[in-house]
Scaffold this motif. Structure first.
Motif, PDB file in Angstrom:
ATOM      1  N   GLY A  82       0.818  -1.210   0.000  1.00 35.23           N
ATOM      2  CA  GLY A  82       0.000   0.000   0.000  1.00 35.23           C
ATOM      3  C   GLY A  82       0.847   1.252   0.000  1.00 35.23           C
ATOM      4  N   ILE A  83       2.159   1.092   0.240  1.00 36.05           N
ATOM      5  CA  ILE A  83       3.099   2.216   0.261  1.00 36.05           C
ATOM      6  C   ILE A  83       4.060   2.120  -0.918  1.00 36.05           C
ATOM      7  N   ARG A  84       4.605   0.924  -1.113  1.00 39.51           N
ATOM      8  CA  ARG A  84       5.518   0.706  -2.240  1.00 39.51           C
ATOM      9  C   ARG A  84       4.877  -0.269  -3.214  1.00 39.51           C
TER      10      ARG A  84
ATOM     11  N   GLY B  61       4.992  -7.060   7.636  1.00 44.85           N
ATOM     12  CA  GLY B  61       5.941  -7.328   6.580  1.00 44.85           C
ATOM     13  C   GLY B  61       5.874  -8.794   6.179  1.00 44.85           C
ATOM     14  N   MET B  62       6.996  -9.342   5.775  1.00 45.06           N
ATOM     15  CA  MET B  62       7.049 -10.756   5.396  1.00 45.06           C
ATOM     16  C   MET B  62       6.734 -11.613   6.628  1.00 45.06           C
ATOM     17  N   THR B  63       5.609 -12.326   6.581  1.00 51.11           N
ATOM     18  CA  THR B  63       5.133 -13.091   7.731  1.00 51.11           C
ATOM     19  C   THR B  63       4.907 -14.535   7.301  1.00 51.11           C
TER      20      THR B  63
ATOM     21  N   LYS C 142       0.047   4.438  11.165  1.00 53.11           N
ATOM     22  CA  LYS C 142       0.387   3.129  10.616  1.00 53.11           C
ATOM     23  C   LYS C 142       1.556   2.555  11.417  1.00 53.11           C
ATOM     24  N   LEU C 143       1.446   1.302  11.803  1.00 52.55           N
ATOM     25  CA  LEU C 143       2.498   0.597  12.528  1.00 52.55           C
ATOM     26  C   LEU C 143       3.008  -0.508  11.615  1.00 52.55           C
ATOM     27  N   ILE C 144       4.247  -0.369  11.165  1.00 51.18           N
ATOM     28  CA  ILE C 144       4.843  -1.321  10.226  1.00 51.18           C
ATOM     29  C   ILE C 144       5.696  -2.308  11.008  1.00 51.18           C
ATOM     30  N   VAL C 145       5.340  -3.585  10.926  1.00 53.04           N
ATOM     31  CA  VAL C 145       6.058  -4.636  11.665  1.00 53.04           C
ATOM     32  C   VAL C 145       6.695  -5.550  10.626  1.00 53.04           C
TER      33      VAL C 145
ATOM     34  N   PHE D 125      11.750  -2.275   5.256  1.00 52.52           N
ATOM     35  CA  PHE D 125      11.501  -1.097   4.425  1.00 52.52           C
ATOM     36  C   PHE D 125      11.789   0.225   5.119  1.00 52.52           C
ATOM     37  N   MET D 126      11.536   0.343   6.417  1.00 53.06           N
ATOM     38  CA  MET D 126      11.860   1.548   7.184  1.00 53.06           C
ATOM     39  C   MET D 126      11.212   2.811   6.627  1.00 53.06           C
TER      40      MET D 126
END
Length: 247
Positions: A141-143, A181-183, A237-240, A245-246
């Motif tokens: 949704g961002i990249r 992220g990759m899960t 947004k909380l990116i885990v 990606f940071m």
């Protein structure tokens, strides 16, 4: 004392099942929505017993979602937590995407969140408790990525919908977006051929934490977002993703 109610769409398998498992552990009565997998629903009910109820509903059908929400409110009362987790992914090159490919993905990932939140938010606003809504986004949704225009667009829209809901449902309800992220799920293993050790090593090489995330990692983040520790957090947004990606 009765358990507070939490609603989790797509809550009977994958990451959604881990959300259900964590919320039950935290003392919630969970209502898990599912689209078609009866076996997964039955297995979840067998695992959690009376702490879990399941409701079959097609989130792309606004009228059906309204009926399901009415059933939830009548049987379980007003939820204090809503997790919009259900998602659909149909990959095609953009010029090969059919109307149905676009509609199914966008209607599930974006319109479905709108329908379910619209159906439950009025009761949550009128209830006596502070509420928390967590929308499950995606890094795409961002990249953007190739062959995912429908999915990427739906998840980008979800980020903006999260912010709009955070503005309009405040101060009673907090609304945030959790982005895994990759899960390690069956879908991810199949998509990236992670049973092949070379393919897995190539993926892990791009993650600063040095491993692929677990569904428990994502459930930890959900626990934070629905708990008092994040009581002053909304519209975020909380990116885990292990630092991949940071953003």
């Amino acid at each position: 004392m009765s358990r507070p109610t939490a609603v989790v769409s797509g809550g009977t398998k994958g990451i959604g099942l881990s959300f259900t498992r964590r919320l039950v552990k935290l003392g919630y009565q969970v209502v898990a929505l599912y689209r078609s997998d009866e076996a997964a629903s039955e297995a979840a009910v067998a695992e959690f017993g009376p702490a879990l109820s399941t409701v079959r509903v097609d989130l792309t059908d606004g009228d059906a979602v309204t009926l399901a929400a009415d059933e939830i409110l009548a049987r379980h009362g007003i939820p204090t937590v809503l997790v919009n987790n259900a998602g659909r992914n149909i990959d095609r090159p953009f010029l090969e995407l059919s109307h149905e490919d676009w509609r199914q993905v966008v209607d599930t990932n974006l319109s479905g969140v709108f329908y379910l939140t619209r159906a439950l938010a009025p009761a949550m606003l009128d209830g006596g408790e502070q509420g928390s809504i967590v929308n499950i986004g995606a890094t795409t949704g961002i990249r953007p990525r190739i062959n995912g225009a429908n999915y990427c667009a739906s998840k980008a829209g979800l980020l903006q919908l999260t912010k709009c809901l955070a503005l309009e449902l405040a101060p009673r309800i907090r609304v945030n977006c959790l982005i895994p992220g990759m899960t390690e799920t069956r879908e991810l293993v199949e998509r990236f051929n992670l049973t092949d050790q070379d393919a897995r090593a190539e993926v892990v090489a791009g993650i600063p934490r040095g491993r692929i995330g677990t569904t428990e990692d994502i459930a930890d983040a959900l626990e934070f977002l629905v708990g008092q520790q994040s009581g002053y957090l909304t519209g975020q947004k909380l990116i885990v993703d292990g630092g991949q990606f940071m953003w």
